[in-house]
Design a protein around this motif. Structure first.
Motif, PDB file in Angstrom:
ATOM      1  N   TYR A  82     -23.768   8.545  29.103  1.00  0.00           N
ATOM      2  CA  TYR A  82     -25.150   8.957  29.322  1.00  0.00           C
ATOM      3  C   TYR A  82     -25.632   9.711  28.091  1.00  0.00           C
ATOM      4  N   GLY A  83     -26.928   9.989  28.032  1.00  0.00           N
ATOM      5  CA  GLY A  83     -27.493  10.729  26.916  1.00  0.00           C
ATOM      6  C   GLY A  83     -27.977  12.100  27.344  1.00  0.00           C
ATOM      7  N   GLN A  84     -27.626  13.116  26.555  1.00  0.00           N
ATOM      8  CA  GLN A  84     -28.092  14.482  26.787  1.00  0.00           C
ATOM      9  C   GLN A  84     -29.116  14.837  25.718  1.00  0.00           C
ATOM     10  N   PRO A  85     -30.415  14.812  26.052  1.00  0.00           N
ATOM     11  CA  PRO A  85     -31.435  15.165  25.052  1.00  0.00           C
ATOM     12  C   PRO A  85     -31.477  16.677  24.808  1.00  0.00           C
ATOM     13  N   GLY A  86     -32.134  17.035  23.706  1.00  0.00           N
ATOM     14  CA  GLY A  86     -32.325  18.448  23.397  1.00  0.00           C
ATOM     15  C   GLY A  86     -31.944  18.756  21.963  1.00  0.00           C
ATOM     16  N   ALA A  87     -32.663  19.704  21.351  1.00  0.00           N
ATOM     17  CA  ALA A  87     -32.345  20.135  19.990  1.00  0.00           C
ATOM     18  C   ALA A  87     -30.959  20.768  19.954  1.00  0.00           C
ATOM     19  N   VAL A  88     -30.295  20.645  18.831  1.00  0.00           N
ATOM     20  CA  VAL A  88     -28.933  21.177  18.700  1.00  0.00           C
ATOM     21  C   VAL A  88     -28.881  22.659  19.053  1.00  0.00           C
ATOM     22  N   GLU A  89     -29.874  23.433  18.612  1.00  0.00           N
ATOM     23  CA  GLU A  89     -29.857  24.875  18.868  1.00  0.00           C
ATOM     24  C   GLU A  89     -30.077  25.219  20.335  1.00  0.00           C
ATOM     25  N   ASP A  90     -30.517  24.238  21.128  1.00  0.00           N
ATOM     26  CA  ASP A  90     -30.726  24.461  22.558  1.00  0.00           C
ATOM     27  C   ASP A  90     -29.555  23.956  23.403  1.00  0.00           C
ATOM     28  N   LEU A  91     -28.550  23.383  22.745  1.00  0.00           N
ATOM     29  CA  LEU A  91     -27.384  22.864  23.470  1.00  0.00           C
ATOM     30  C   LEU A  91     -26.316  23.943  23.583  1.00  0.00           C
ATOM     31  N   THR A  95     -22.621  22.430  27.626  1.00  0.00           N
ATOM     32  CA  THR A  95     -23.386  21.187  27.761  1.00  0.00           C
ATOM     33  C   THR A  95     -22.834  20.123  26.822  1.00  0.00           C
ATOM     34  N   LEU A  96     -22.495  20.524  25.600  1.00  0.00           N
ATOM     35  CA  LEU A  96     -21.918  19.580  24.638  1.00  0.00           C
ATOM     36  C   LEU A  96     -20.565  19.079  25.119  1.00  0.00           C
ATOM     37  N   LYS A  97     -19.768  19.977  25.695  1.00  0.00           N
ATOM     38  CA  LYS A  97     -18.462  19.572  26.232  1.00  0.00           C
ATOM     39  C   LYS A  97     -18.635  18.549  27.352  1.00  0.00           C
ATOM     40  N   GLU A  98     -19.636  18.766  28.203  1.00  0.00           N
ATOM     41  CA  GLU A  98     -19.887  17.846  29.309  1.00  0.00           C
ATOM     42  C   GLU A  98     -20.238  16.458  28.782  1.00  0.00           C
ATOM     43  N   GLN A  99     -21.066  16.415  27.731  1.00  0.00           N
ATOM     44  CA  GLN A  99     -21.417  15.134  27.124  1.00  0.00           C
ATOM     45  C   GLN A  99     -20.178  14.424  26.605  1.00  0.00           C
ATOM     46  N   PHE A 100     -19.315  15.160  25.942  1.00  0.00           N
ATOM     47  CA  PHE A 100     -18.094  14.577  25.376  1.00  0.00           C
ATOM     48  C   PHE A 100     -17.085  14.174  26.449  1.00  0.00           C
ATOM     49  N   GLU A 101     -17.051  14.897  27.552  1.00  0.00           N
ATOM     50  CA  GLU A 101     -16.091  14.574  28.615  1.00  0.00           C
ATOM     51  C   GLU A 101     -16.264  13.133  29.095  1.00  0.00           C
ATOM     52  N   THR A 102     -17.511  12.701  29.254  1.00  0.00           N
ATOM     53  CA  THR A 102     -17.763  11.331  29.707  1.00  0.00           C
ATOM     54  C   THR A 102     -17.772  10.348  28.545  1.00  0.00           C
ATOM     55  N   PRO A 176     -32.097  -0.102  21.081  1.00  0.00           N
ATOM     56  CA  PRO A 176     -32.894   0.097  22.297  1.00  0.00           C
ATOM     57  C   PRO A 176     -32.750  -1.054  23.288  1.00  0.00           C
ATOM     58  N   VAL A 177     -32.263  -0.719  24.472  1.00  0.00           N
ATOM     59  CA  VAL A 177     -32.018  -1.709  25.523  1.00  0.00           C
ATOM     60  C   VAL A 177     -32.562  -1.166  26.841  1.00  0.00           C
ATOM     61  N   THR A 178     -33.183  -2.015  27.623  1.00  0.00           N
ATOM     62  CA  THR A 178     -33.743  -1.605  28.911  1.00  0.00           C
ATOM     63  C   THR A 178     -32.627  -1.252  29.894  1.00  0.00           C
ATOM     64  N   SER A 179     -32.681  -0.043  30.418  1.00  0.00           N
ATOM     65  CA  SER A 179     -31.673   0.409  31.395  1.00  0.00           C
ATOM     66  C   SER A 179     -32.208   1.684  32.040  1.00  0.00           C
ATOM     67  N   LYS A 180     -31.350   2.359  32.814  1.00  0.00           N
ATOM     68  CA  LYS A 180     -31.728   3.632  33.409  1.00  0.00           C
ATOM     69  C   LYS A 180     -31.370   4.803  32.501  1.00  0.00           C
ATOM     70  N   PHE A 181     -31.149   4.507  31.223  1.00  0.00           N
ATOM     71  CA  PHE A 181     -30.718   5.532  30.279  1.00  0.00           C
ATOM     72  C   PHE A 181     -31.709   6.694  30.218  1.00  0.00           C
ATOM     73  N   ARG A 182     -33.013   6.386  30.080  1.00  0.00           N
ATOM     74  CA  ARG A 182     -34.009   7.459  29.973  1.00  0.00           C
ATOM     75  C   ARG A 182     -34.114   8.263  31.272  1.00  0.00           C
ATOM     76  N   GLU A 183     -34.029   7.561  32.398  1.00  0.00           N
ATOM     77  CA  GLU A 183     -34.092   8.239  33.694  1.00  0.00           C
ATOM     78  C   GLU A 183     -32.950   9.233  33.839  1.00  0.00           C
ATOM     79  N   ASN A 184     -31.743   8.812  33.464  1.00  0.00           N
ATOM     80  CA  ASN A 184     -30.583   9.694  33.548  1.00  0.00           C
ATOM     81  C   ASN A 184     -30.660  10.811  32.507  1.00  0.00           C
ATOM     82  N   ALA A 185     -31.198  10.488  31.328  1.00  0.00           N
ATOM     83  CA  ALA A 185     -31.338  11.498  30.277  1.00  0.00           C
ATOM     84  C   ALA A 185     -32.316  12.589  30.691  1.00  0.00           C
ATOM     85  N   LEU A 186     -33.384  12.211  31.380  1.00  0.00           N
ATOM     86  CA  LEU A 186     -34.364  13.188  31.850  1.00  0.00           C
ATOM     87  C   LEU A 186     -33.717  14.192  32.803  1.00  0.00           C
ATOM     88  N   LYS A 187     -32.864  13.698  33.688  1.00  0.00           N
ATOM     89  CA  LYS A 187     -32.167  14.590  34.619  1.00  0.00           C
ATOM     90  C   LYS A 187     -31.319  15.599  33.863  1.00  0.00           C
TER      91      LYS A 187
END
Length: 273
Positions: A82-91, A95-102, A176-187
């Motif tokens: 999944y994708g975790q949006p946000g500026a580096v200074e806001d991570l 949160t970064l560990k969670e992104q890497f775990e998956t 760029p590929v159509t998927s639920k990527f943006r929906e999951n990233a928003l969450k």
């Protein structure tokens, strides 16, 4: 009949790949993290199992089931992520560990457990789902960029370590590929980023959230999820698959730009995206 284990089949690329390979006669072990998604896959007549790639015990148990059923494992498509949006200074570091775990550690755990099987049987294919963001970086995607760069590094290394063996490591760099990527990233954005106190609050509210919340995907060169599925099929059919596959024109353009432009020029180009 060759078989394949696919992670992250709840929707999008994983689901489309599972459908195409099943249609072409491959035995697909489709997996998803949530029980309701596993039930959905079973209703679509897939051999489906619950698999959280951050759980090494679940991975081991599933691989054991596959070997008991088929005696062999031909391929793995590490697609979960999944994708975790946000500026580096806001991570936060958590949160970064969670992104890497998956995206990274989960992928790595599936890879090394599958490698034990491949070493014993003397062959196998590992398909790593990276991204164009494993080649170049875009602002406000630091966590995702970093996780995909990590996939590039570990896969490039592993490929050299199996160079004389009948084991093939292929990396797919998807644009760029159509998927639920943006929906999951928003969450994940709403869950982990403190928008109110951020230096980038205005950009978040006026641009980033608007883009993530939009139901229309106007991203240039966007392709359907089936475009990646077709590449996985090509890898499965190939006796000696290539080490790298680009998907979407955007990947080709940005990959070329990375090779020919200076870092300063590339940064200026990418900052406009």
């Amino acid at each position: 009949m060759a078989n394949i284990l696919i992670t992250g089949c709840s929707s999008g690329i994983g689901l489309e790949t599972a459908k195409l390979l099943k249609e072409k006669g491959y035995k697909v072990y489709a997996t998803a993290r949530k029980k309701e998604d596993v039930l959905m896959l079973q209703e679509l007549d897939f051999i489906a199992y619950k698999l959280d790639v951050t759980n090494h015990i679940e991975i081991a148990e599933l691989l054991e089931k596959i070997i008991k059923l088929d005696k062999t494992l031909d391929a793995v498509f590490n697609n979960a992520g999944y994708g975790q949006p946000g500026a580096v200074e806001d991570l936060s570091t958590e949160t970064l560990k969670e992104q890497f775990e998956t995206n990274f550690f989960g992928l790595h755990e599936v890879t090394i457990q599958a490698m034990r099987i491949f070493r014993e049987q003397g062959y196998g294919k590992i398909i790593q789902h990276s991204s164009v963001l494993g080649i170049i970086s875009l602002k406000f995607r630091g966590a995702y960029n970093a996780s995909k760069y990590a996939i590039e590094g570990i896969s490039d290394t592993l490929r050299q370590e199996v160079i004389n063996d009948n084991i093939y490591i292929s990396t797919i760099n998807t644009g760029p590929v159509t998927s639920k990527f943006r929906e999951n990233a928003l969450k994940k954005f709403n869950e982990h980023i403190n928008i109110k106190d951020s230096y980038f609050r205005t950009i978040y509210e006026k641009e980033l959230k608007t883009r993530l919340e939009s139901k229309e995907d106007t991203t240039p060169f966007n392709l359907p999820a089936s475009s990646v599925a077709k590449v996985v099929l090509k890898i499965m059919k190939s006796k000696k698959p290539k080490p790298r596959y680009y998907v979407t024109i955007a990947t080709y353009i940005l990959g070329f730009a990375k090779r020919v432009l200076s870092t300063n020029l590339l940064d200026k180009l990418l900052n406009k995206i």
